[in-house]
Design an enzyme around this catalytic site. Sequence first.
Site, short mmCIF file in Angstrom:
data_model
loop_
_atom_site.label_atom_id
_atom_site.label_comp_id
_atom_site.label_asym_id
_atom_site.label_seq_id
_atom_site.Cartn_x
_atom_site.Cartn_y
_atom_site.Cartn_z
N VAL A 46 -12.47 66.36 68.41
CA VAL A 46 -13.88 66.20 68.43
C VAL A 46 -14.51 67.14 70.15
CG1 VAL A 46 -14.24 65.48 66.59
CG2 VAL A 46 -14.29 64.32 68.49
N CYS A 47 -16.10 67.29 69.30
CA CYS A 47 -16.38 66.97 71.02
C CYS A 47 -17.47 66.09 71.01
CB CYS A 47 -17.56 68.01 70.72
SG CYS A 47 -17.96 69.55 72.23
N GLY A 48 -17.37 65.09 72.22
CA GLY A 48 -18.50 64.49 72.85
C GLY A 48 -17.36 63.66 71.99
#
Lengths: 179, 182
Positions: free
Chosen positions: A70-72
Amino acid sequence: MTHSSTTATPTDLNPAASEEASISLGRLLAAGVVAPNFTLNVTPDQTLSLHDLRGRPVILAFYPADWSPVCGDQMGLYNEILPEFQKFRAELLGLSVDGPWCHRAFAEARRLHFPLLSDFEPKGAIARQYGAYRAAEGVCERALFVIDKSGIITWSYCSPIAVNPGADGILEALEDLAK
Amino acid sequence: MAMLKVPVTSEDHAQGPDSAEVTLVEYGDYECPHCGRAYPIVKRVQKHFGKRLRLVFRNFPLGELHPHAEAAAETAEFAGAHGKFWEMHDLLYENQERLGGHPFLGLAEELELAATALRQALEDGEFEARVRGDFMGGVRSGVNGTPTFFINGRRHDGPFDFESLVTAIKAAMSAAKSAAKA
């Protein structure tokens, strides 16, 4: 069970309890307990000991694995919040069972500016001591600890494995320390 | 369950009436591909609920991961100061793949905003504090990545596809109704 956790729940006759214990290998160390010392690789050729950080607050962030898709993600988020942690002179350490070369590649790719420690050999030994190991999967829990400058745990939290716990709890714990 | 710690005020960028049954707060990053994916979904959700829904957007740029996210956020705030926040918000998401080329001045011109004023604002960091304020308020509320949604103040931990958001918003509507009755 052959683990070395100092605070594991006794495997009593309650099957549900022992089943739970076999999943999480004991209970998360709670506030008031002396944080077990450790010396772990922080790079392929350097180690870091919890003792070395005495005199300032320490945040331990155990997490299941590098390269979460996941991003962030959790470590990426903490990376953005480092200046806030530094306001409390707090040192942030990420810990997982990934090896130091893996950590290095991950930290470079995500541009992380804090140390990632390898609880790699014997695998998960430190996570077990903190009650933050998932034996079934062979990874650390998503568990957070705030340790005061004298080495006592003042706050701990274990998040559901799939939920990034964010940083609000850490910041509140650091504020409580500063009071 | 994480709760929104910074209440929605008139300082926020909002679409939809204050009296809407549900307020959906999004913490987003203009350069985050997940937010880019959420952008048309949120539009559909807004259309679906009409005046029953108010959308609020707050900045959560992950600058280490997305080097142009901060400038994008400040550009949207600049547009907001000139009454064109949502127009710029939409343009930024619609041009997400171009953000690396620093297209902000061109986008400002597209909205008939003074590019020189924007350049100055970005250089001076005029909107930096506003963006950082959004970010820290988000951190305090348990924002744990982007996008993070709050539905009537509660963090939405589920997926953000259209059906999931609609279901969660409907649940919040019924919860609000039963709370009003009690």
